[in-house]
Design a protein around this motif. Sequence first.
Motif, PDB file in Angstrom:
ATOM      1  N   CYS A  66      39.637  32.656  27.688  1.00 23.16           N
ATOM      2  CA  CYS A  66      39.221  33.496  28.892  1.00 23.16           C
ATOM      3  C   CYS A  66      37.916  33.772  29.027  1.00 23.16           C
ATOM      4  O   CYS A  66      37.169  34.563  28.225  1.00 23.16           O
ATOM      5  N   HIS A  67      37.445  33.915  30.300  1.00 25.17           N
ATOM      6  CA  HIS A  67      35.986  34.362  30.568  1.00 25.17           C
ATOM      7  C   HIS A  67      35.862  35.714  30.977  1.00 25.17           C
ATOM      8  O   HIS A  67      34.766  36.276  31.377  1.00 25.17           O
ATOM      9  N   PHE A  68      36.822  36.532  31.036  1.00 22.65           N
ATOM     10  CA  PHE A  68      37.014  37.742  31.578  1.00 22.65           C
ATOM     11  C   PHE A  68      36.563  37.806  32.960  1.00 22.65           C
ATOM     12  O   PHE A  68      35.764  38.857  33.393  1.00 22.65           O
ATOM     13  N   GLY A  69      37.019  37.008  33.806  1.00 19.15           N
ATOM     14  CA  GLY A  69      36.848  37.132  35.157  1.00 19.15           C
ATOM     15  C   GLY A  69      37.438  38.274  35.863  1.00 19.15           C
ATOM     16  O   GLY A  69      37.300  38.862  36.848  1.00 19.15           O
ATOM     17  N   SER A  70      38.573  38.605  35.064  1.00 20.58           N
ATOM     18  CA  SER A  70      39.414  39.756  35.804  1.00 20.58           C
ATOM     19  C   SER A  70      40.008  39.632  36.909  1.00 20.58           C
ATOM     20  O   SER A  70      40.481  40.325  37.637  1.00 20.58           O
ATOM     21  N   GLU A  71      40.127  38.470  37.226  1.00 25.53           N
ATOM     22  CA  GLU A  71      40.661  38.032  38.667  1.00 25.53           C
ATOM     23  C   GLU A  71      42.317  38.485  38.391  1.00 25.53           C
ATOM     24  O   GLU A  71      43.091  38.588  39.434  1.00 25.53           O
ATOM     25  N   CYS A  72      42.956  38.137  37.266  1.00 23.80           N
ATOM     26  CA  CYS A  72      44.244  38.477  36.848  1.00 23.80           C
ATOM     27  C   CYS A  72      44.635  39.892  37.165  1.00 23.80           C
ATOM     28  O   CYS A  72      45.558  40.214  37.844  1.00 23.80           O
ATOM     29  N   SER A  73      43.677  40.730  36.809  1.00 23.80           N
ATOM     30  CA  SER A  73      43.756  42.128  36.915  1.00 23.80           C
ATOM     31  C   SER A  73      43.830  42.811  38.440  1.00 23.80           C
ATOM     32  O   SER A  73      44.726  43.529  38.746  1.00 23.80           O
ATOM     33  N   ALA A  74      42.825  41.968  39.038  1.00 22.10           N
ATOM     34  CA  ALA A  74      42.701  42.225  40.504  1.00 22.10           C
ATOM     35  C   ALA A  74      44.066  41.789  41.254  1.00 22.10           C
ATOM     36  O   ALA A  74      44.435  42.476  42.184  1.00 22.10           O
ATOM     37  N   ALA A  75      44.623  40.845  40.827  1.00 19.90           N
ATOM     38  CA  ALA A  75      45.796  40.270  41.433  1.00 19.90           C
ATOM     39  C   ALA A  75      47.072  40.785  41.101  1.00 19.90           C
ATOM     40  O   ALA A  75      48.045  41.070  41.995  1.00 19.90           O
ATOM     41  N   CYS A  76      47.183  41.443  39.886  1.00 16.99           N
ATOM     42  CA  CYS A  76      48.521  41.969  39.664  1.00 16.99           C
ATOM     43  C   CYS A  76      49.230  43.006  40.820  1.00 16.99           C
ATOM     44  O   CYS A  76      48.566  43.962  40.730  1.00 16.99           O
ATOM     45  N   PRO A  77      50.390  42.866  41.140  1.00 17.99           N
ATOM     46  CA  PRO A  77      50.914  43.676  42.050  1.00 17.99           C
ATOM     47  C   PRO A  77      51.403  44.848  41.553  1.00 17.99           C
ATOM     48  O   PRO A  77      51.798  45.714  42.092  1.00 17.99           O
ATOM     49  N   LYS A  78      51.679  44.777  40.100  1.00 15.67           N
ATOM     50  CA  LYS A  78      52.276  46.088  39.642  1.00 15.67           C
ATOM     51  C   LYS A  78      51.171  46.958  38.805  1.00 15.67           C
ATOM     52  O   LYS A  78      51.665  47.946  37.848  1.00 15.67           O
ATOM     53  N   GLY A  79      49.786  46.578  39.136  1.00 16.31           N
ATOM     54  CA  GLY A  79      48.779  47.348  38.395  1.00 16.31           C
ATOM     55  C   GLY A  79      48.635  47.177  36.828  1.00 16.31           C
ATOM     56  O   GLY A  79      48.048  48.011  36.127  1.00 16.31           O
ATOM     57  N   VAL A  80      49.118  45.922  36.269  1.00 20.60           N
ATOM     58  CA  VAL A  80      48.927  45.788  35.039  1.00 20.60           C
ATOM     59  C   VAL A  80      47.544  45.229  34.821  1.00 20.60           C
ATOM     60  O   VAL A  80      47.059  44.483  35.737  1.00 20.60           O
ATOM     61  N   ASP A  81      46.816  45.393  33.699  1.00 22.75           N
ATOM     62  CA  ASP A  81      45.649  44.923  33.697  1.00 22.75           C
ATOM     63  C   ASP A  81      45.577  43.696  32.347  1.00 22.75           C
ATOM     64  O   ASP A  81      45.066  43.960  31.253  1.00 22.75           O
ATOM     65  N   PRO A  82      46.065  42.539  32.846  1.00 22.31           N
ATOM     66  CA  PRO A  82      46.118  41.649  31.740  1.00 22.31           C
ATOM     67  C   PRO A  82      44.720  41.405  31.206  1.00 22.31           C
ATOM     68  O   PRO A  82      44.751  40.721  29.734  1.00 22.31           O
ATOM     69  N   ALA A  83      43.471  41.389  31.826  1.00 20.84           N
ATOM     70  CA  ALA A  83      42.303  40.965  31.375  1.00 20.84           C
ATOM     71  C   ALA A  83      42.174  41.965  30.083  1.00 20.84           C
ATOM     72  O   ALA A  83      41.322  41.471  29.064  1.00 20.84           O
ATOM     73  N   ALA A 110      45.774  33.222  40.125  1.00 22.70           N
ATOM     74  CA  ALA A 110      44.334  33.808  40.311  1.00 22.70           C
ATOM     75  C   ALA A 110      43.353  33.587  38.936  1.00 22.70           C
ATOM     76  O   ALA A 110      42.238  33.326  39.211  1.00 22.70           O
ATOM     77  N   CYS A 111      43.780  32.937  38.004  1.00 26.19           N
ATOM     78  CA  CYS A 111      43.105  32.813  36.819  1.00 26.19           C
ATOM     79  C   CYS A 111      42.241  31.530  37.195  1.00 26.19           C
ATOM     80  O   CYS A 111      42.693  30.268  37.198  1.00 26.19           O
ATOM     81  N   PRO A 112      40.891  31.575  36.832  1.00 28.22           N
ATOM     82  CA  PRO A 112      40.043  30.523  37.057  1.00 28.22           C
ATOM     83  C   PRO A 112      40.089  29.610  35.951  1.00 28.22           C
ATOM     84  O   PRO A 112      39.873  28.207  36.184  1.00 28.22           O
ATOM     85  N   THR A 113      40.456  29.988  34.813  1.00 34.14           N
ATOM     86  CA  THR A 113      40.507  28.903  33.554  1.00 34.14           C
ATOM     87  C   THR A 113      41.854  28.138  33.723  1.00 34.14           C
ATOM     88  O   THR A 113      41.681  27.081  33.124  1.00 34.14           O
ATOM     89  N   MET A 114      42.823  28.876  34.362  1.00 29.77           N
ATOM     90  CA  MET A 114      44.057  28.002  34.334  1.00 29.77           C
ATOM     91  C   MET A 114      43.921  27.096  35.587  1.00 29.77           C
ATOM     92  O   MET A 114      44.579  25.801  35.260  1.00 29.77           O
ATOM     93  N   ALA A 115      43.170  26.872  36.278  1.00 31.52           N
ATOM     94  CA  ALA A 115      42.541  26.066  37.162  1.00 31.52           C
ATOM     95  C   ALA A 115      42.135  24.668  36.821  1.00 31.52           C
ATOM     96  O   ALA A 115      42.395  23.958  37.125  1.00 31.52           O
ATOM     97  N   THR A 116      41.600  24.779  35.255  1.00 30.66           N
ATOM     98  CA  THR A 116      40.783  23.735  34.896  1.00 30.66           C
ATOM     99  C   THR A 116      41.404  23.158  33.630  1.00 30.66           C
ATOM    100  O   THR A 116      41.304  22.240  33.139  1.00 30.66           O
ATOM    101  N   ASP A 117      42.136  24.232  32.881  1.00 37.46           N
ATOM    102  CA  ASP A 117      42.675  23.780  31.594  1.00 37.46           C
ATOM    103  C   ASP A 117      44.031  24.147  31.372  1.00 37.46           C
ATOM    104  O   ASP A 117      44.496  25.300  31.530  1.00 37.46           O
ATOM    105  N   ARG A 118      44.983  23.248  31.432  1.00 37.03           N
ATOM    106  CA  ARG A 118      46.470  23.262  31.586  1.00 37.03           C
ATOM    107  C   ARG A 118      47.062  23.720  30.467  1.00 37.03           C
ATOM    108  O   ARG A 118      48.063  24.282  30.261  1.00 37.03           O
ATOM    109  N   ASP A 119      46.088  23.628  29.177  1.00 37.11           N
ATOM    110  CA  ASP A 119      46.744  24.060  28.185  1.00 37.11           C
ATOM    111  C   ASP A 119      46.499  25.398  27.758  1.00 37.11           C
ATOM    112  O   ASP A 119      47.309  26.027  26.800  1.00 37.11           O
ATOM    113  N   TYR A 120      45.612  26.114  28.511  1.00 37.61           N
ATOM    114  CA  TYR A 120      45.441  27.508  28.191  1.00 37.61           C
ATOM    115  C   TYR A 120      46.775  28.287  28.668  1.00 37.61           C
ATOM    116  O   TYR A 120      47.324  27.981  29.758  1.00 37.61           O
TER     117      TYR A 120
END
Lengths: 274, 126
Positions: free
Chosen positions: A209-226, A162-172
């Motif tokens: 990290c741009h703090f888009g919080s898509e990671c937290s919205a996607a997490c199926p376990k309710g973790v808040d990685p953002a 879900a991470c937009p930064t992952m989509a553009t930066d492979r080193d992230y």
Amino acid sequence: MSESKTIHFRIRKFNPETDPAPSWKTFAVPFAKGMTVLDGLHWIKRNQDTGLAFRYSCRMGVCGSCGMLINGRPTLACNTQVAALKAAMVVVAPLPNFHTVRDLVPDLTPMFEKHQAIRPFILREDKGEMDAPTAEFYQTPHELEEYLQFSFCIRCGACMAACPTMATDRDYPGPMPLAQAYRYSADSRDGGFAERAKAVDRKSGVFSCHFGSECSAACPKGVDPAKAIQLMKRRLVFDYLRLFKAKKPCGGVHGQRTTGRREGIPEAPEYTIK
Amino acid sequence: MRHSRLWTWHILAGLVILVLLGLHMVIMHLDEVLPLAGLNPAGGEAIDWANVAARAKLGFFMASYIVLLGAALFHGLYGLNTIIGETNVGAGLKRFATACLMVMGVALFVVGTYAAIAARGLAMKG
């Protein structure tokens, strides 16, 4: 949705060894109450396409194997009921931001390599106790709360997809490894913050990290990685400004009484196994 | 290099911009409602040459121009460099872009600092 209905699964098929490009195939699957997307994939594999490749194991949202893109959302196939999607068509594709091994199977190797790089385990100086533990370390409920929710991560890769930064930066490193870097650094038993800082405090590191919080919205376990990533940023900045007071990792272990029992902590019960 | 250093200065530069740009906006636009007569001694518009020259004589304004210039250049160019770093261009091109931005930043800071000091000199001569 009645039980006699059928539901259509539109699945992305791709074998990198033989196919020049991915293709889409649609299957009609009989709908049953309580049916999950993983159940549908099993039905297709049994009855219509025995070559369909997907990864799964526990079927109960614990192992994190069946992460895939379902109707545009990265999540677990075993944890997603078809009825809950409220759609006539279930569109299933492999997790984005990963190379595809085959059909719905993503190559999670880069994720696990990045996870390994942040040293996801308790790091301490007392190697003797680490290698041959004599008992358990003390930890208050408050200290447990500092990292508890981040320890529910099952490494399914949904946040990475879900991470937009992952989509553009492979080193992230991605949300999962960064959240785990904070999870261990926030653990009162740990003393490895400086070592983990080397892995994440770099170009294309935690500050990307741009703090888009898509990671937290996607997490199926309710973790808040953002949240973990922002807390890690704060800790690094405070550490640079020398405003962060690093505590010594807790040293007391039950039985040894190396530092004595803290006030307010009741006596541990007798060991059940002698 | 630890990225937290650059990030911290990026944030601090942003705060400096917020304060000094706020001061600039107050002087330029609130001169009629706030008692700023000492900063616009010639009366009329705050941007009139006589008022600009009067402010340029003050060491505080010269220093604030230089600090604002430095903060704005660092904040802006670091942000731009971060954006370039997240594009899919090659690593060599990214390094070249970083070097160009650093040279550009230093050059603009030197020119701007010279301009701020020279303006004060001109204003002092009258």
